[in-house]
Write a protein that holds these residues in place. Structure first.
Motif, PDB file in Angstrom:
ATOM      1  N   GLN A 197       0.828  -1.207   0.000  1.00  0.00           N
ATOM      2  CA  GLN A 197       0.000   0.000   0.000  1.00  0.00           C
ATOM      3  C   GLN A 197       0.864   1.259   0.000  1.00  0.00           C
ATOM      4  N   ILE A 198       1.960   1.220   0.730  1.00  0.00           N
ATOM      5  CA  ILE A 198       2.871   2.361   0.742  1.00  0.00           C
ATOM      6  C   ILE A 198       3.469   2.559  -0.640  1.00  0.00           C
ATOM      7  N   GLU A 199       3.853   1.476  -1.277  1.00  0.00           N
ATOM      8  CA  GLU A 199       4.398   1.552  -2.634  1.00  0.00           C
ATOM      9  C   GLU A 199       3.363   2.142  -3.596  1.00  0.00           C
ATOM     10  N   ALA A 200       2.119   1.696  -3.490  1.00  0.00           N
ATOM     11  CA  ALA A 200       1.059   2.221  -4.349  1.00  0.00           C
ATOM     12  C   ALA A 200       0.846   3.714  -4.089  1.00  0.00           C
ATOM     13  N   PHE A 201       0.850   4.106  -2.827  1.00  0.00           N
ATOM     14  CA  PHE A 201       0.676   5.515  -2.466  1.00  0.00           C
ATOM     15  C   PHE A 201       1.795   6.353  -3.075  1.00  0.00           C
ATOM     16  N   ALA A 202       3.019   5.860  -3.002  1.00  0.00           N
ATOM     17  CA  ALA A 202       4.153   6.581  -3.572  1.00  0.00           C
ATOM     18  C   ALA A 202       4.015   6.705  -5.082  1.00  0.00           C
ATOM     19  N   THR A 203       3.600   5.643  -5.741  1.00  0.00           N
ATOM     20  CA  THR A 203       3.412   5.670  -7.184  1.00  0.00           C
ATOM     21  C   THR A 203       2.328   6.672  -7.578  1.00  0.00           C
ATOM     22  N   ILE A 204       1.234   6.675  -6.841  1.00  0.00           N
ATOM     23  CA  ILE A 204       0.151   7.634  -7.098  1.00  0.00           C
ATOM     24  C   ILE A 204       0.664   9.062  -6.924  1.00  0.00           C
ATOM     25  N   GLY A 205       1.386   9.302  -5.862  1.00  0.00           N
ATOM     26  CA  GLY A 205       1.942  10.635  -5.616  1.00  0.00           C
ATOM     27  C   GLY A 205       2.873  11.090  -6.728  1.00  0.00           C
ATOM     28  N   GLU A 206       3.698  10.193  -7.226  1.00  0.00           N
ATOM     29  CA  GLU A 206       4.613  10.531  -8.309  1.00  0.00           C
ATOM     30  C   GLU A 206       3.852  10.862  -9.586  1.00  0.00           C
ATOM     31  N   THR A 207       2.782  10.126  -9.853  1.00  0.00           N
ATOM     32  CA  THR A 207       1.958  10.390 -11.031  1.00  0.00           C
ATOM     33  C   THR A 207       1.326  11.776 -10.947  1.00  0.00           C
ATOM     34  N   VAL A 208       0.760  12.084  -9.799  1.00  0.00           N
ATOM     35  CA  VAL A 208       0.123  13.391  -9.606  1.00  0.00           C
ATOM     36  C   VAL A 208       1.166  14.504  -9.687  1.00  0.00           C
ATOM     37  N   ALA A 209       2.290  14.322  -9.020  1.00  0.00           N
ATOM     38  CA  ALA A 209       3.343  15.340  -9.040  1.00  0.00           C
ATOM     39  C   ALA A 209       3.871  15.551 -10.461  1.00  0.00           C
ATOM     40  N   GLY A 210       3.990  14.466 -11.212  1.00  0.00           N
ATOM     41  CA  GLY A 210       4.436  14.590 -12.604  1.00  0.00           C
ATOM     42  C   GLY A 210       3.491  15.415 -13.437  1.00  0.00           C
ATOM     43  N   ARG A 211       2.199  15.208 -13.245  1.00  0.00           N
ATOM     44  CA  ARG A 211       1.206  15.983 -13.988  1.00  0.00           C
ATOM     45  C   ARG A 211       1.264  17.450 -13.585  1.00  0.00           C
ATOM     46  N   LEU A 212       1.397  17.713 -12.290  1.00  0.00           N
ATOM     47  CA  LEU A 212       1.472  19.097 -11.833  1.00  0.00           C
ATOM     48  C   LEU A 212       2.710  19.792 -12.375  1.00  0.00           C
ATOM     49  N   THR A 213       3.803  19.076 -12.447  1.00  0.00           N
ATOM     50  CA  THR A 213       5.040  19.624 -12.987  1.00  0.00           C
ATOM     51  C   THR A 213       4.875  19.966 -14.461  1.00  0.00           C
ATOM     52  N   GLU A 214       4.196  19.085 -15.213  1.00  0.00           N
ATOM     53  CA  GLU A 214       3.939  19.339 -16.631  1.00  0.00           C
ATOM     54  C   GLU A 214       3.111  20.611 -16.807  1.00  0.00           C
ATOM     55  N   ARG A 215       2.099  20.767 -15.969  1.00  0.00           N
ATOM     56  CA  ARG A 215       1.201  21.925 -16.078  1.00  0.00           C
ATOM     57  C   ARG A 215       1.921  23.222 -15.718  1.00  0.00           C
ATOM     58  N   ASP A 216       2.835  23.153 -14.739  1.00  0.00           N
ATOM     59  CA  ASP A 216       3.538  24.351 -14.287  1.00  0.00           C
ATOM     60  C   ASP A 216       4.721  24.691 -15.183  1.00  0.00           C
ATOM     61  N   GLY A 217       5.182  23.681 -15.928  1.00  0.00           N
ATOM     62  CA  GLY A 217       6.394  23.791 -16.736  1.00  0.00           C
ATOM     63  C   GLY A 217       6.340  24.795 -17.787  1.00  0.00           C
TER      64      GLY A 217
END
Length: 55
Positions: free
Chosen positions: A35-55
């Motif tokens: 579950q921790i691994e899944a949470f980390a993966t989800i967080g990375e996906t969301v952060a990646g999208r936010l980075t793309e939008r802010d980029g």
């Protein structure tokens, strides 16, 4: 994987939340490693999208 390292590190900080209530006790300790691994993966996906939008 940097995301999972951040989650684990946060769980080891006793001062993470105010008033002595820790993220580890109320969050990290309740989850399985998977579950921790899944949470980390989800967080990375969301952060990646936010980075793309802010980029």
């Amino acid at each position: 994987m940097p995301g999972i390292d951040s989650v684990r590190a946060a769980g080891h900080r006793p001062d993470h939340l105010a008033n002595g209530v820790t993220a580890r006790r109320h969050f990290v300790d309740l989850l399985t490693p998977e579950q921790i691994e899944a949470f980390a993966t989800i967080g990375e996906t969301v952060a990646g999208r936010l980075t793309e939008r802010d980029g």
